[in-house]
Scaffold this motif. Structure first.
Motif: not given
Length: 220
Positions: A13, A15, A22, A26, A29-30, A41-43, A50, A65, A67
């Motif tokens: 993902i 952002a 962002d 997020l 993504a959650c 999941f990679s943020f 972050n 997830i 970061a």
């Protein structure tokens, strides 16, 4: 999605780390991570972004997830002038190379493979004259003034060439609130248009105050 050696799916993902973008992505993504607990999941966002959204906002972030920080493009000894557009332009000039580096790190941890591809948003505009833009067929035209082009505006001008190649478009909006002409125009360009509501608002909604305190009737 990125296939891994363990056959566990990996979603990256990317952002946009300015404004509320962002935090909004997020929250999306959650929701996705909770719905797909076996997917990693990679943020990817800047360190400043972050640090802010993962620590300041008390979100219940699922443990699938992770970061990853990407470079913001700001030189080491840069003195901030106070103009936020400067930092925005520096970040955009560092993209997509910064995200590719962050994705490479995420792939190492995920033991998969991937390449970075552009993910962008579009606004359709057709120029009728130097002063008028017909934004959406069937709706009133907009009158605009000429302004100095920035790198940000240049990037936005390129967005329209990329977005139609997307498999689906996720909108931070409610379908019922679109004017008919606008919704029809969007659907003509993007058949897979997914309206997921307002992601900046947590559910369930907090109760409204007593009606006698809503003097302007704005809340109701």
């Amino acid at each position: 999605m990125l296939p891994t050696q363990s056959l566990k799916e990996h979603v990256a993902i990317v952002a946009f780390p300015f404004g509320s973008h962002d935090l909004t992505i997020l929250r999306l993504a959650c929701r996705l991570a909770r719905a797909a607990p076996n997917v990693q999941f990679s943020f990817l966002a800047t360190a400043k972004s972050n640090d802010s959204i993962f620590s300041t906002f008390k979100l219940d972030v699922p443990n699938n997830i992770r970061a990853y920080n990407v470079e913001d493009g700001v030189p080491a000894n840069d003195v901030f002038s106070g103009n936020p557009v400067e930092r925005l332009d520096l970040f955009l000039k560092a993209t997509p190379a910064n995200f590719q580096k962050g994705l490479d790190v995420a792939v190492i941890y995920g033991r998969g493979h991937a390449s970075f591809s552009d993910m962008v948003v579009v606004t359709k505009m057709v120029a009728n004259s130097n002063q008028t833009l017909e934004v959406i067929p069937g709706l009133s035209p907009m009158h605009v003034r000429h302004s100095k082009e920035t790198f940000f505006s240049y990037i936005l001008s390129k967005i329209g060439c990329v977005l139609p190649r997307s498999t689906a478009i996720v909108m931070n909006f409610c379908q019922e609130l679109y004017p008919t002409a606008l919704f029809d125009d969007l659907k003509s360009m993007f058949p897979a248009l997914l309206n997921v509501g307002f992601l900046t608002q947590e559910l369930p909604l907090p109760p409204l105050p007593p009606s006698d305190s809503d003097a302007t009737e704005c809340l109701s």
